[in-house]
Design a protein around this motif. Structure first.
Motif, PDB file in Angstrom:
ATOM      1  N   VAL A  34       0.916  -1.206  -0.084  1.00  0.00           N
ATOM      2  CA  VAL A  34      -0.002  -0.062   0.103  1.00  0.00           C
ATOM      3  C   VAL A  34       0.856   1.110  -0.033  1.00  0.00           C
ATOM      4  O   VAL A  34       1.714   1.415   0.966  1.00  0.00           O
ATOM      5  N   VAL A  35       0.784   1.970  -1.033  1.00  0.00           N
ATOM      6  CA  VAL A  35       1.538   3.173  -1.130  1.00  0.00           C
ATOM      7  C   VAL A  35       0.680   4.544  -1.230  1.00  0.00           C
ATOM      8  O   VAL A  35      -0.410   4.783  -1.815  1.00  0.00           O
ATOM      9  N   GLU A  36       0.883   5.371  -0.322  1.00  0.00           N
ATOM     10  CA  GLU A  36       0.354   6.522  -0.285  1.00  0.00           C
ATOM     11  C   GLU A  36       1.107   7.540  -0.580  1.00  0.00           C
ATOM     12  O   GLU A  36       2.085   8.133  -0.641  1.00  0.00           O
ATOM     13  N   GLY A  37       0.680   8.027  -1.973  1.00  0.00           N
ATOM     14  CA  GLY A  37       1.124   8.981  -3.021  1.00  0.00           C
ATOM     15  C   GLY A  37       1.022  10.125  -2.434  1.00  0.00           C
ATOM     16  O   GLY A  37       0.273  10.543  -1.493  1.00  0.00           O
ATOM     17  N   LEU A  38       1.379  11.115  -3.110  1.00  0.00           N
ATOM     18  CA  LEU A  38       0.875  12.632  -3.041  1.00  0.00           C
ATOM     19  C   LEU A  38      -0.406  12.779  -3.220  1.00  0.00           C
ATOM     20  O   LEU A  38      -1.114  13.690  -2.443  1.00  0.00           O
ATOM     21  N   THR A  39      -1.097  12.035  -4.123  1.00  0.00           N
ATOM     22  CA  THR A  39      -2.338  12.554  -4.447  1.00  0.00           C
ATOM     23  C   THR A  39      -3.422  11.380  -4.428  1.00  0.00           C
ATOM     24  O   THR A  39      -4.889  11.581  -4.365  1.00  0.00           O
ATOM     25  N   PHE A  55       8.701  10.211  -5.080  1.00  0.00           N
ATOM     26  CA  PHE A  55       7.958  11.270  -4.153  1.00  0.00           C
ATOM     27  C   PHE A  55       6.742  10.300  -3.849  1.00  0.00           C
ATOM     28  O   PHE A  55       5.573  10.028  -4.466  1.00  0.00           O
ATOM     29  N   ARG A  56       6.451  10.076  -2.506  1.00  0.00           N
ATOM     30  CA  ARG A  56       5.339   9.593  -1.657  1.00  0.00           C
ATOM     31  C   ARG A  56       5.347  10.053  -0.609  1.00  0.00           C
ATOM     32  O   ARG A  56       6.175  10.519   0.179  1.00  0.00           O
ATOM     33  N   LYS A  57       4.236   9.848   0.180  1.00  0.00           N
ATOM     34  CA  LYS A  57       3.972  10.242   1.601  1.00  0.00           C
ATOM     35  C   LYS A  57       4.508   8.794   2.622  1.00  0.00           C
ATOM     36  O   LYS A  57       5.085   9.048   3.625  1.00  0.00           O
TER      37      LYS A  57
END
Length: 542
Positions: A34-39, A55-57
């Protein structure tokens, strides 16, 4: 220069390693990334090698939810709010923004239910309002994402035997249907049981059933022999047994018009019957108890035989002594219709009227007079009653007896007890004297009978002795006659005196023979022996 190159190479390797560790991830078969991206959120299911965006959260690797054969889970997309159900056995991989909804026990996995052949489940979709019915032997059952069990859980179908039935109502249409055995009854989406399963009524010679049709509202009595199961619109009001009357019994039936119909067991056509529709068996409410203080005796079958009824009440004598009288009636009902016209408490009326008569008659006598003639007073209570009180009520009093009395006041009761004791003692003494007199009389009568018997014995002995002597004399005379006749034949010239002398001599000889055979001694007088004694003097001469 060489050192600088080496340091640069090491730094490059370190940067490359750090970059590889930061960007490249290895996801196993039972995992998801599970990747929390910027958007947005990205979910990658394994097995796979993933290059993370620079670039990811944040990111995380989590285990897929493993469901067994009897398990399921509810997955909700918290972005759209939609839910779905995942049923095992399987690995549940979640999509972006998906979360497993926990149950009331904070558990992600839930257990499905299995239905047997006689089980079913009804599930209500709370979003659409539709009801789904699932019957048994369909595998594991899990409710939909918006469904819930209507009956709490699985429900067992109603099993009906051949003599059972059950009524089911469709709440959607209001229609009622009757299901009869043998079968299993499963409820539909909007159906409910009107009542629990019932047993059919066995209608025979002694049983009938009263039925009301809910569509027409009419009552009917079913007497045809069958195993009765009501139809869809029928309702069993009452099972009625055959009313049977003995020869001495009667009952009253009140029909729909309020008219009383009298049934008597002595009439063959009324001996047994079923209570018709819109009719009731009249229940008489009579008083009971010795003073008839409780009116709670319910009677439906009336006994027309003569019967006893006890009573007890107070009254006062002319000298103001309060007495408590105890007694009994021997009475019977002779006209049931007249009784129903004039009274609704027959036993109470009889006792109250008798009490009034006793109070009236006892008040005219003193205590001493009452003690001497209380039986006569009791007899006058009903025999000298000039009113038609009992005839109006259809009853007849055969006898009325006072079985006991006592004083209501303790001081008077002691005096009365002494009087009764003295009277009892006097009666005992009289009875004792009468017994002694009777014994003496029996003795005198016995002596008289004994003397009479002795007199009869003496008379019989005398008669026997006379008869014996007469017979002996006749025999002796016959012998004398024969002897004299033989002598007269042989010796015609012999004198009578000589003949008699010869007979006497022979009789003496017989007597001597009889005496000589025993130990007796016989003494003869000179006359009897015909002896003479003489004395002779003899002189001898030289």
């Amino acid at each position: 220069m060489i050192v600088a190159l080496i340091v640069s190479a090491v730094l490059l390797l370190l940067v490359t390693a750090l970059t590889f560790f930061y960007i490249v991830k290895f996801v196993d078969k039972d995992e998801e990334l599970v990747v929390e991206g910027l958007t947005e959120q990205i979910v990658i299911h394994g097995p796979k090698t993933v290059f993370l965006p620079f670039f990811r959260k944040s990111y995380k690797i989590r285990k897929a939810l493993s469901l067994g054969a009897m398990e399921y889970c509810v997955v909700q997309n918290f972005l759209t709010g939609d839910k779905r159900v995942e049923i095992g056995p399987k690995l549940v991989f979640r999509n972006p923004y998906d979360e497993v909804v926990k149950n009331s026990r904070s558990m992600e996995k839930r257990t499905t239910i299995s239905l047997k052949a006689n089980e079913y489940a009804r599930l209500l979709d709370e979003r659409t309002g539709k009801v789904r019915v699932v019957r048994g032997e369909c595998g594991s059952l899990a409710p939909g994402p918006y469904e819930r069990f209507m009956d709490g859980d699985k429900t067992q179908a109603v099993d009906l035997r051949i003599f059972e039935y059950v009524k089911v109502q469709d709440k959607e249409s209001g229609a009622v249907r009757t299901e009869r055995g043998e079968k299993l009854v499963f409820l539909g989406p909007f159906e409910e049981f009107v009542e629990s399963k019932q047993v059919a009524v066995e209608v025979d010679e002694s049983t009938a059933v009263l039925v009301r049709n809910k569509r027409s509202g009419q009552l009917r009595l079913v007497t045809e022999k069958m195993l009765f199961i009501p139809s869809n619109d029928d309702e069993v009001i009452e099972v009625r047994n055959l009313i049977k009357l003995a020869d001495y019994e009667a009952c009253i039936v009140r029909d729909k018009t309020g008219k009383d119909i009298f049934y008597f067991g002595k009439n063959d056509s009324q001996r047994s019957f079923f209570l018709p529709p819109h009719s009731e068996l009249v229940s008489l409410l009579w008083s009971r108890g010795r003073r008839r203080e409780r009116r709670d005796l319910k009677i439906k079958k009336i006994d027309l035989r003569p019967m006893y009824m006890s009573f007890e009440f107070n009254c006062r004598t002319n000298d103001n002594v309060e007495l408590i009288l105890e007694g009994s009636f021997f009475w019977e009902i002779v006209d049931l219709e007249e009784m129903m016209k004039f009274t609704n408490d027959t036993t109470g009326d009889i006792c109250n009227h008798a009490r009034s008569r006793f109070i009236e008659l006892v008040s005219k006598v003193t205590l001493q007079e009452f003690m001497l003639q209380f039986n006569e007073i009791a007899e006058r209570v009903h025999q000298s009653d000039n009113t038609n009180f009992y005839e109006q009520r259809g009853v007849r009093i055969h006898s009325l007896e006072v079985t006991g009395y006592r004083c209501a006041e303790s001081s008077t009761a002691l005096i009365l007890e002494e009087i009764i004791q003295e009277t009892t003692n006097r009666m005992n003494r009289l009875q004792q004297q009468e017994s002694e007199n009777e014994v003496q009389l029996k003795q005198i009568r016995g002596d008289i009978e004994e003397e009479k018997a002795r007199a009869e014995l003496l008379q019989i002995q005398t008669e026997n002795s006379n008869a014996r002597s007469k017979m002996e004399g006749m025999a002796e005379a016959e012998r004398v006659k024969s002897f004299l006749m033989d002598l007269a034949t042989s010796f015609p010239n012999m004198e009578e005196a000589t003949k008699v002398g010869m007979w006497n001599t022979l009789r003496k000889e017989d007597a001597l023979k009889a005496v000589s055979q025993g130990n007796a001694r016989l003494y003869f007088t000179p006359r009897d022996a015909n002896l003479s004694i003489e004395s002779h003097d003899h002189i001898n001469s030289d």
